[in-house]
Design a protein around this motif. Structure first.
Motif, PDB file in Angstrom:
ATOM      1  N   MET A  92       0.825  -1.230   0.000  1.00  0.00           N
ATOM      2  CA  MET A  92       0.000   0.000   0.000  1.00  0.00           C
ATOM      3  C   MET A  92       0.847   1.263   0.000  1.00  0.00           C
ATOM      4  SD  MET A  92      -1.453   0.086   3.908  1.00  0.00           S
ATOM      5  CE  MET A  92      -1.107  -1.585   4.415  1.00  0.00           C
ATOM      6  N   HIS A 100      -4.017   1.328  -4.134  1.00  0.00           N
ATOM      7  CA  HIS A 100      -3.778   1.705  -2.740  1.00  0.00           C
ATOM      8  C   HIS A 100      -4.986   1.352  -1.874  1.00  0.00           C
ATOM      9  CE1 HIS A 100      -3.940   4.670   0.641  1.00  0.00           C
ATOM     10  NE2 HIS A 100      -2.791   4.064   0.874  1.00  0.00           N
ATOM     11  N   ARG A 104      -4.736  -1.331   1.154  1.00  0.00           N
ATOM     12  CA  ARG A 104      -4.899  -0.788   2.508  1.00  0.00           C
ATOM     13  C   ARG A 104      -6.101  -1.423   3.205  1.00  0.00           C
ATOM     14  NH1 ARG A 104      -3.328   4.572   5.304  1.00  0.00           N
ATOM     15  NH2 ARG A 104      -4.958   4.781   6.855  1.00  0.00           N
ATOM     16  N   ALA A 246       7.194  -0.901   9.374  1.00  0.00           N
ATOM     17  CA  ALA A 246       6.465   0.276   9.860  1.00  0.00           C
ATOM     18  C   ALA A 246       6.014   0.064  11.297  1.00  0.00           C
ATOM     19  CB  ALA A 246       5.259   0.542   8.966  1.00  0.00           C
ATOM     20  N   GLY A 247       5.764  -1.189  11.654  1.00  0.00           N
ATOM     21  CA  GLY A 247       5.180  -1.478  12.959  1.00  0.00           C
ATOM     22  C   GLY A 247       6.156  -1.495  14.113  1.00  0.00           C
ATOM     23  N   LEU A 364      -2.385   2.341  17.509  1.00  0.00           N
ATOM     24  CA  LEU A 364      -1.569   1.345  18.219  1.00  0.00           C
ATOM     25  C   LEU A 364      -0.308   1.996  18.783  1.00  0.00           C
ATOM     26  CD1 LEU A 364      -0.906  -1.547  19.049  1.00  0.00           C
ATOM     27  CD2 LEU A 364       0.089  -1.914  16.781  1.00  0.00           C
TER      28      LEU A 364
HETATM   29  C1  HEM Z   1       5.398   6.254  16.302  1.00  0.00           C
HETATM   30  C2  HEM Z   1       5.032   5.345  15.482  1.00  0.00           C
HETATM   31  C3  HEM Z   1       4.772   5.549  14.020  1.00  0.00           C
HETATM   32  C4  HEM Z   1       5.095   6.595  13.191  1.00  0.00           C
HETATM   33  C5  HEM Z   1       5.812   7.877  13.540  1.00  0.00           C
HETATM   34  C6  HEM Z   1       4.609   6.257  11.873  1.00  0.00           C
HETATM   35  C7  HEM Z   1       4.741   7.077  10.766  1.00  0.00           C
HETATM   36  C8  HEM Z   1       4.122   6.850   9.558  1.00  0.00           C
HETATM   37  C9  HEM Z   1       4.107   7.776   8.453  1.00  0.00           C
HETATM   38  C10 HEM Z   1       4.809   9.130   8.418  1.00  0.00           C
HETATM   39  C11 HEM Z   1       3.379   7.223   7.458  1.00  0.00           C
HETATM   40  C12 HEM Z   1       3.001   7.871   6.143  1.00  0.00           C
HETATM   41  C13 HEM Z   1       3.924   7.501   5.030  1.00  0.00           C
HETATM   42  C14 HEM Z   1       3.758   8.421   3.837  1.00  0.00           C
HETATM   43  O1  HEM Z   1       2.659   8.762   3.436  1.00  0.00           O
HETATM   44  O2  HEM Z   1       4.804   8.840   3.331  1.00  0.00           O
HETATM   45  C15 HEM Z   1       2.971   5.917   7.921  1.00  0.00           C
HETATM   46  C16 HEM Z   1       2.263   5.014   7.163  1.00  0.00           C
HETATM   47  C17 HEM Z   1       2.050   3.727   7.564  1.00  0.00           C
HETATM   48  N1  HEM Z   1       2.240   3.207   8.828  1.00  0.00           N
HETATM   49 FE1  HEM Z   1       3.018   4.144  10.404  1.00  0.00          FE
HETATM   50  N2  HEM Z   1       4.040   5.021  11.915  1.00  0.00           N
HETATM   51  C18 HEM Z   1       4.100   4.558  13.210  1.00  0.00           C
HETATM   52  C19 HEM Z   1       3.629   3.356  13.680  1.00  0.00           C
HETATM   53  C20 HEM Z   1       3.076   2.387  12.915  1.00  0.00           C
HETATM   54  C21 HEM Z   1       2.646   1.091  13.379  1.00  0.00           C
HETATM   55  C22 HEM Z   1       2.699   0.615  14.831  1.00  0.00           C
HETATM   56  C23 HEM Z   1       2.195   0.422  12.283  1.00  0.00           C
HETATM   57  C24 HEM Z   1       1.638  -0.968  12.154  1.00  0.00           C
HETATM   58  C25 HEM Z   1       0.927  -1.538  12.955  1.00  0.00           C
HETATM   59  C26 HEM Z   1       2.307   1.299  11.139  1.00  0.00           C
HETATM   60  C27 HEM Z   1       1.929   0.980   9.855  1.00  0.00           C
HETATM   61  C28 HEM Z   1       1.888   1.882   8.804  1.00  0.00           C
HETATM   62  C29 HEM Z   1       1.452   1.539   7.465  1.00  0.00           C
HETATM   63  C30 HEM Z   1       0.988   0.178   7.000  1.00  0.00           C
HETATM   64  C31 HEM Z   1       1.560   2.686   6.693  1.00  0.00           C
HETATM   65  C32 HEM Z   1       1.222   2.838   5.204  1.00  0.00           C
HETATM   66  C33 HEM Z   1      -0.156   3.399   5.020  1.00  0.00           C
HETATM   67  C34 HEM Z   1      -0.489   3.630   3.560  1.00  0.00           C
HETATM   68  O3  HEM Z   1       0.393   3.691   2.708  1.00  0.00           O
HETATM   69  O4  HEM Z   1      -1.695   3.754   3.272  1.00  0.00           O
HETATM   70  N3  HEM Z   1       2.844   2.474  11.553  1.00  0.00           N
HETATM   71  N4  HEM Z   1       3.417   5.728   9.197  1.00  0.00           N
END
Ligand code: HEM
Length: 412
Positions: A92, A100, A104, A246-247, A364
């Motif tokens: 995604m 996407h 997603r 990411a997680g 989360l």
């Molecule tokens: C402090 C913790 C976290 C931060 C700072 C963070 C930051 C981000 C950011 C900045 C994006 C956007 C990426 C973009 O558009 O360029 C993102 C997307 C994402 N994050 Fe997090 N994340 C965190 C925790 C998590 C956790 C715990 C998970 C999983 C359980 C996760 C799963 C994802 C996924 C799957 C995306 C992609 C969403 C998409 O493309 O539609 N993230 N995250």
């Protein structure tokens, strides 16, 4: 806004992420720059402009569709560029439009605020177990609280949700973690990538034989019913890789920075301890002050994008700097470089992204980090920093190599 005659070189080692953000901002809100390997990119540091671009349908994350330089992975770049995996994975994060939405939707259900809240007792139990172990450190010894607490907490939570088999977990998280070392050589990157794909392949085989009530098993079911869910085998593997990466890395960085900021600003820790401010305030200010994902390669102009006198030509690459956006003086004033949990603009950051790709795991992460911080400071009220910190070698992942602390020995 500036092109400038001499392109700005983005430091692949991430040795001074905030200093680099300042230097970019001095050149303008949108700056032509070069990444490692000479890849041209527009760097965006301005908060308002970033927000605009993150919801603009003329901006895509899909290199195959919208980055001619990439040539759908047939270019020399795909073979030689150390950052290639950041755009080659088919999940995604690197997709656009209906693809996407499709990718997603498959995992979004598992991460709603309601589904996340159910995890609270399990996360609390893991936090307690890990802090018991930390508390057993002999008096006089320092502890790397990032490595001994934040890291195992994050990998256990996401590992259990995904259903990663215990015997594969250490290697899997280490290899995914190594992907964030953005100054590694192409040989090291490719060796890691090969080993990682082999391991995830083995895991999928293993999970097919012994499915569980977990996210990877759910994705496997979806891929077996490709006609209705439309998930290919490659998308399955790359989605698992995304969820692992990411997680955990992000959450570890946030716990690491929040603890570091509070230990270096004890008057602010006191505000929380005396009920004058909340853990949520700490988390938002830490996210603003040190975005755990500083920059995330990459986005592409689907067509020419006119912006206040500058045109990003169709097919050009851009990176929104989440770290720089959090320090934008136009939003946070002259004190933007100061950690202050009471500032009124603390929620005005894009450290979880914005728009269609906004972080799926934000509920989360918020839950995990608030449980982690409250437990650490309740258990070790005398906690102090034992050594200066050093940044990780990454311009994507913004954290410390270690966070050495003295526990303050409140317990027998
Ligand atoms: C402090 C913790 C976290 C931060 C700072 C963070 C930051 C981000 C950011 C900045 C994006 C956007 C990426 C973009 O558009 O360029 C993102 C997307 C994402 N994050 Fe997090 N994340 C965190 C925790 C998590 C956790 C715990 C998970 C999983 C359980 C996760 C799963 C994802 C996924 C799957 C995306 C992609 C969403 C998409 O493309 O539609 N993230 N995250």
């Amino acid at each position: 806004m500036t092109g400038g005659s001499c392109p700005f070189h983005v430091d692949a080692t991430g040795s001074d992420i905030q200093g680099e953000g300042r230097r970019l901002r001095e050149r303008g809100p949108l700056v032509q720059a070069q990444l490692t390997g000479g890849v041209a990119v527009w760097m965006v540091t301005d908060y308002a402009l970033s927000m605009r671009l993150l919801i603009d349908p003329r901006v895509s994350r899909d290199a195959n569709l919208h980055w001619p330089t990439w040539q759908k992975g047939e270019s020399e770049l795909a073979e030689t560029w150390p950052l290639a995996q950041w755009v080659s994975e088919r999940n995604m994060l690197n997709s656009y439009g209906p693809d996407h939405t499709r990718l997603r939707r498959l995992v979004a259900k598992a991460f709603t605020a309601r589904r996340t809240a159910v995890l609270r007792p399990r996360i609390e139990a893991i936090v307690t177990e890990l802090l018991d172990r930390v508390a057993a450190t002999p008096a006089g010894h320092v502890v790397d609280i990032r490595q001994e607490f934040a890291y195992p907490l994050a990998i256990r939570v996401i590992g259990e949700l995904l259903g990663i088999p215990g015997h594969m977990s250490d290697d899997m998280f280490r290899m995914v973690g190594d992907m964030f070392l953005t100054s590694a050589s192409i040989e090291d990157v490719q060796a890691n990538e090969r080993a990682l794909y082999a391991l995830v392949g083995d895991m999928v085989v293993h999970k097919r034989e012994t499915p569980g009530d977990d996210l990877v098993s759910g994705l496997i079911n979806a891929s077996e019913d490709e006609e209705s869910a439309g998930l290919s085998e490659l998308e399955l593997v790359d989605t698992v890789l995304l969820m692992i990466g990411a997680g955990h890395e992000t959450t570890v960085n946030l716990i690491d920075h929040a603890i570091h900021c509070l230990l270096t600003h004890p008057e602010q820790l006191r505000l929380v301890q005396e009920g004058e401010a909340s853990w949520e305030d700490v988390i938002n200010e830490a996210l603003r002050f040190e975005a755990p994902i500083a920059n995330l390669p990459m986005r592409f102009a689907v067509e020419d994008i006119e912006l206040d006198g500058v045109t990003i030509p169709k097919g050009d690459a851009l990176i929104i700097s989440y770290a720089a956006a959090g320090r934008d003086p136009a939003v946070h004033g002259t004190t933007s470089d100061t950690f202050d949990i009471t500032r009124s603009t603390r929620r005005e950051h894009i450290s979880f992204g914005h728009g269609s790709h906004r972080c799926i795991g934000a509920p989360l992460a918020n839950l995990e980090v608030s449980l982690a911080l409250s437990a650490v400071f309740a258990r070790f009220p005398g906690l102090s920093l034992a050594q200066q910190v050093r940044p990780m070698e990454s311009f994507v992942s913004n954290g410390h190599r270690e966070l050495l602390v003295d526990l303050g020995r409140e317990e027998a």
